[in-house]
Motif scaffolding. Structure first.
Motif, short mmCIF file in Angstrom:
data_model
loop_
_atom_site.label_atom_id
_atom_site.label_comp_id
_atom_site.label_asym_id
_atom_site.label_seq_id
_atom_site.Cartn_x
_atom_site.Cartn_y
_atom_site.Cartn_z
N HIS A 90 0.83 -1.22 -0.03
CA HIS A 90 -0.03 0.15 0.01
C HIS A 90 0.81 1.15 -0.13
CE1 HIS A 90 -2.98 -2.85 1.19
NE2 HIS A 90 -3.91 -2.08 1.14
N HIS A 91 2.32 1.19 0.15
CA HIS A 91 3.25 2.19 0.31
C HIS A 91 4.49 1.81 -0.56
CE1 HIS A 91 0.95 4.10 3.52
NE2 HIS A 91 0.69 3.10 4.02
N PRO A 92 4.96 2.68 -1.06
CA PRO A 92 6.08 2.38 -2.08
C PRO A 92 7.18 1.61 -1.44
CG PRO A 92 5.78 4.70 -2.14
CD PRO A 92 4.90 4.16 -0.79
N ASP A 93 7.62 1.73 0.02
CA ASP A 93 8.49 0.98 0.57
C ASP A 93 8.20 -0.64 0.80
OD1 ASP A 93 6.85 1.35 2.76
OD2 ASP A 93 8.28 1.93 3.99
N GLN A 94 6.97 -0.90 0.42
CA GLN A 94 6.29 -2.29 0.65
C GLN A 94 6.52 -2.95 -0.65
OE1 GLN A 94 2.59 -1.33 2.21
NE2 GLN A 94 3.21 -1.43 4.36
N ILE A 95 6.79 -2.38 -1.75
CA ILE A 95 6.69 -3.08 -3.05
C ILE A 95 7.68 -3.75 -3.23
CG2 ILE A 95 6.95 -2.65 -5.76
CD1 ILE A 95 5.86 0.21 -5.04
N GLY A 96 7.43 -5.34 -3.59
CA GLY A 96 8.39 -6.19 -3.96
C GLY A 96 8.74 -6.85 -2.53
N ALA A 97 8.10 -6.68 -1.39
CA ALA A 97 8.41 -7.44 -0.03
C ALA A 97 7.79 -8.76 -0.54
CB ALA A 97 7.67 -6.83 1.19
N ALA A 98 8.39 -9.79 0.11
CA ALA A 98 7.91 -11.26 0.11
C ALA A 98 7.35 -11.84 -1.27
CB ALA A 98 6.50 -11.42 1.13
N PRO A 99 8.27 -11.43 -2.12
CA PRO A 99 7.83 -12.00 -3.81
C PRO A 99 8.02 -13.60 -3.68
CG PRO A 99 10.07 -11.21 -3.56
CD PRO A 99 9.72 -11.08 -2.26
N ILE A 100 7.68 -14.00 -4.85
CA ILE A 100 7.68 -15.56 -5.28
C ILE A 100 8.44 -15.82 -6.35
CG2 ILE A 100 5.70 -16.70 -3.80
CD1 ILE A 100 4.30 -16.60 -6.44
N GLU A 101 9.29 -16.80 -6.32
CA GLU A 101 9.98 -17.20 -7.49
C GLU A 101 9.18 -18.21 -8.37
OE1 GLU A 101 13.27 -15.95 -8.50
OE2 GLU A 101 13.01 -17.26 -10.23
N LEU A 102 8.81 -18.01 -9.68
CA LEU A 102 8.24 -18.89 -10.18
C LEU A 102 9.00 -19.27 -11.59
CD1 LEU A 102 4.65 -16.99 -10.53
CD2 LEU A 102 5.22 -19.01 -9.28
N PRO A 103 8.64 -20.49 -11.94
CA PRO A 103 9.40 -21.45 -12.84
C PRO A 103 8.71 -20.81 -14.45
CG PRO A 103 8.00 -23.01 -12.08
CD PRO A 103 7.86 -21.67 -11.07
N LEU A 104 8.96 -19.32 -14.65
CA LEU A 104 8.36 -18.84 -15.79
C LEU A 104 9.27 -18.16 -16.68
CD1 LEU A 104 4.97 -17.37 -14.44
CD2 LEU A 104 5.14 -19.00 -16.26
N SER A 105 9.23 -17.67 -17.81
CA SER A 105 9.80 -16.80 -18.47
C SER A 105 8.88 -15.99 -19.51
CB SER A 105 11.02 -17.40 -19.32
OG SER A 105 10.64 -18.27 -20.18
N PRO A 106 9.14 -14.71 -19.82
CA PRO A 106 8.24 -14.03 -20.66
C PRO A 106 8.12 -14.65 -22.01
CG PRO A 106 9.90 -12.62 -19.92
CD PRO A 106 10.41 -13.94 -19.42
N PRO A 107 6.80 -14.51 -22.67
CA PRO A 107 5.65 -14.01 -22.20
C PRO A 107 4.88 -14.84 -21.24
CG PRO A 107 5.35 -14.76 -24.25
CD PRO A 107 6.64 -15.06 -24.02
N VAL A 108 4.46 -14.09 -20.32
CA VAL A 108 3.46 -14.93 -19.20
C VAL A 108 2.13 -14.82 -19.71
CG1 VAL A 108 2.90 -14.97 -17.00
CG2 VAL A 108 5.32 -14.52 -17.57
N THR A 109 1.44 -15.96 -19.87
CA THR A 109 -0.04 -15.97 -20.04
C THR A 109 -0.46 -16.39 -18.66
OG1 THR A 109 0.00 -18.19 -20.76
CG2 THR A 109 0.20 -16.41 -22.42
N ILE A 110 -1.84 -16.31 -18.70
CA ILE A 110 -2.54 -16.77 -17.42
C ILE A 110 -2.54 -18.45 -17.32
CG2 ILE A 110 -5.01 -17.62 -16.70
CD1 ILE A 110 -3.84 -14.75 -15.31
N ASP A 111 -2.75 -18.98 -18.55
CA ASP A 111 -2.23 -20.60 -18.59
C ASP A 111 -0.96 -20.87 -18.09
OD1 ASP A 111 -4.74 -21.24 -19.29
OD2 ASP A 111 -4.16 -21.22 -21.56
#
Ligand SMILES: [Zn+2]
Ligand SMILES: [Zn+2]
Length: 239
Positions: free
Chosen positions: A201-222
């Motif tokens: 909700h505040h700029p300093d919180q952005i990117g806190a607690a991210p997850i690592e996903l086995p993905l590369s661009p382009p990302v689709t919902i599937d």
């Protein structure tokens, strides 16, 4: 690919007015996030600006909302196309009461463009509960080919556990918990992908607690759905 799937912009009544889509994209990119979802309370109106700004900094954008269900639970509904998010928003907005925004307790709710110009002020309280149930939001999300994730399910307010006392049966693409209980909930729900996110909700919180996903661009919902499912399978393999 580092992902943050739960971020609020200045459009959310409880978020900092500094949280323009442009600032979110730049800050997330600086923190190494490569996949980010904008999920304002019951509105996707800032997602077009988010799409534009993310592409200039190399982030794959996703477009969603954090819907307040009739049970007063927060749930994430996330799409890879702006049109789907807009259609979902119409469905959500049609069921939301028009309670006036009380500026004593909340901040303004500006719709902005990619250059941070204010396009419109939403004058009703976007955090109010809709008349849609958890199950109904889940069904509608999947109908529009989106991802459905109950938010911060362990939290003491606006979560399935605080409102219902349990996670009801359903088709969940993942469940979100706060980082301090991640391992506990992975053990409790081994068949489900359990994720964390910043809920910034505040700029300093952005990117806190991210997850690592086995993905590369382009990302689709599937592809995202498959990557999330892999997290649960990995967890099962670890057991
Ligand atoms: Zn929430
Ligand atoms: Zn949130």
């Amino acid at each position: 690919m580092l992902a943050d799937l739960h971020i609020h912009s200045c459009l959310s009544p409880c978020a900092s007015l500094e949280m323009s889509p442009r600032l979110i994209a730049a800050t997330a990119a600086a923190k190494g996030i490569r996949l980010a979802a904008l999920t304002d309370h019951n509105s996707a109106r800032n997602t077009p600006a988010f799409a534009e700004t993310c592409r200039t900094v190399g982030i794959q954008p996703l477009f969603g909302m954090e819907v307040t269900t009739v049970e007063e639970c927060h749930v994430l509904t996330i799409f890879d196309k702006l049109e789907q998010a807009a259609a979902m928003e119409q469905w959500v907005a049609a069921s939301q009461p028009r309670e006036p925004l009380n500026l004593k307790f909340f901040s303004d709710q500006p719709v902005v463009d990619a250059e941070e110009n204010i396009l419109e002020m939403i004058d009703y309280y976007l955090g109010a509960a809709t008349t849609h149930s958890i199950e109904s939001v889940q069904r509608q999300t999947h109908k529009f080919d989106g991802i459905f994730i109950p938010s911060h399910i362990n939290r003491a307010a606006f979560s399935v556990e605080s409102q219902l006392g349990f996670l009801p049966p359903g088709t969940y693409d993942a469940i979100e918990v706060q980082p301090q209980v991640l391992k506990q909930y992975q053990r409790r729900y081994p068949h489900l992908p359990v994720i964390t996110a910043s809920d910034a909700h505040h700029p300093d919180q952005i990117g806190a607690a991210p997850i690592e996903l086995p993905l590369s661009p382009p990302v689709t919902i599937d592809r995202l759905r498959t990557a999330l499912a892999t997290l649960a399978l990995q967890k099962n393999a670890d057991c």
